[in-house]
Design a protein around this motif. Structure first.
Motif, PDB file in Angstrom:
ATOM      1  N   ILE A 116       7.520  -9.079   5.856  1.00 52.81           N
ATOM      2  CA  ILE A 116       7.593  -9.934   7.045  1.00 52.81           C
ATOM      3  C   ILE A 116       6.224 -10.544   7.348  1.00 52.81           C
ATOM      4  N   ASN A 151      20.213 -10.260   4.312  1.00 57.74           N
ATOM      5  CA  ASN A 151      20.052  -8.875   3.849  1.00 57.74           C
ATOM      6  C   ASN A 151      21.040  -8.631   2.717  1.00 57.74           C
ATOM      7  N   LEU A 166      14.554  -4.834   8.853  1.00 58.16           N
ATOM      8  CA  LEU A 166      14.174  -6.243   8.727  1.00 58.16           C
ATOM      9  C   LEU A 166      14.807  -7.090   9.828  1.00 58.16           C
ATOM     10  N   THR A 195      16.670 -10.953   0.584  1.00 59.69           N
ATOM     11  CA  THR A 195      16.304  -9.712  -0.095  1.00 59.69           C
ATOM     12  C   THR A 195      17.213  -9.511  -1.310  1.00 59.69           C
ATOM     13  N   ARG A 216       8.478  -3.103   3.859  1.00 59.78           N
ATOM     14  CA  ARG A 216       9.299  -4.042   4.635  1.00 59.78           C
ATOM     15  C   ARG A 216       8.437  -4.802   5.637  1.00 59.78           C
ATOM     16  N   LEU A 230      12.022  -2.161  -0.801  1.00 58.63           N
ATOM     17  CA  LEU A 230      12.463  -2.243   0.588  1.00 58.63           C
ATOM     18  C   LEU A 230      12.999  -0.926   1.135  1.00 58.63           C
TER      19      LEU A 230
END
Length: 251
Positions: A70, A85, A117, A13, A66, A60
């Motif tokens: 995924i 992260n 996440l 991210t 988010r 995010l």
């Protein structure tokens, strides 16, 4: 050294610039399949093109986005082996002059995406009995310095890292963190400060960083890929300072 990351599926991210970009590149250099996500689509797409990564533009701070990140990664690659992260940011000033809403925003940016996440990828990793989560915090999550909103969020991230690590290591999932010190790169705050007042920043480096220079994004990335690999198999719940000796804490 072969870190055994060939063909691993990695989600980074905040991966379009700075530390995140360097992390993504290091994983690509190890032969991993890398997904990067950030809000700015143009810069994100350019970085993905340069690195040979897969890009997903997303804000995010929004739970639905988010979840969509995924979903897209799993649809394309089938799983996620490593989550980094890295997304974050700072705001505000002195506590008495900073509105409480800015503390909430700092948590929205620096903490809650990492929590959400991580929870989502843990369910994927449990099925395989392996996985790695790396959280990028800061030395200022451990000691005074920087902006209080940022410090509070990064301190919480360090605490979260240890708590989650202990929960999921029985399933073969390792959770660790990196606490960078002052890192110089073209899009970062230190570069802006240097351009504004080079003499002041030179004095800061001389007095505050024993190594005598700023760190580089690559020096952070190299530690991240090591922690994500099986070469670091007995490192669990640690947040490692990567700071040239800058931190004044004893742990």
């Amino acid at each position: 050294m072969d870190l055994g990351l060939q063909d691993k599926i990695v989600l980074v991210t905040g991966g379009s610039k700075g530390i995140g970009r360097a992390i993504a590149k290091s994983f690509r250099d190890e032969g991993a399949n890398v997904v990067i996500t950030a809000r700015g689509k143009e810069e994100l797409d350019e970085t993905a093109h340069q690195l040979g990564a897969f890009a997903i533009a997303a804000d995010l701070t929004r739970p639905e986005e988010r979840a969509d990140v995924i979903r897209q990664v799993v649809e394309k690659f089938g799983t996620i082996d490593i989550l980094v992260n890295n997304v974050g940011g700072s705001n505000g000033g002195a506590i008495v002059d900073t509105d409480v809403r800015l503390f909430e925003i700092a948590m929205d940016v620096n903490l809650y995406p990492a929590i959400d996440l991580s929870k989502q990828v843990v369910s994927l990793m449990k099925n395989k009995g392996t996985g790695s989560i790396i959280n990028i915090s800061s030395i200022y999550g451990r000691e005074a310095g920087g902006k209080p909103t940022y410090n509070a969020a990064k301190a919480a991230l360090i605490s979260f890292t240890k708590a989650l690590a202990n929960e999921v290591i029985p399933f073969g999932i390792r959770v660790n963190g990196i606490a960078p010190g002052a890192i110089l790169h073209s899009t970062g705050n230190w570069q802006k400060r240097m351009e504004k007042n080079p003499d002041k920043i030179k004095q800061f480096v001389e007095s505050e960083i024993p190594a005598g220079r700023f760190g580089t994004v690559e020096e952070i990335a190299h530690v991240v890929v090591f922690l994500a690999s099986e070469k670091a198999s007995w490192v669990v719940g640690a947040t490692l300072n990567v700071d040239g000796g800058q931190s004044r804490s004893n742990f």
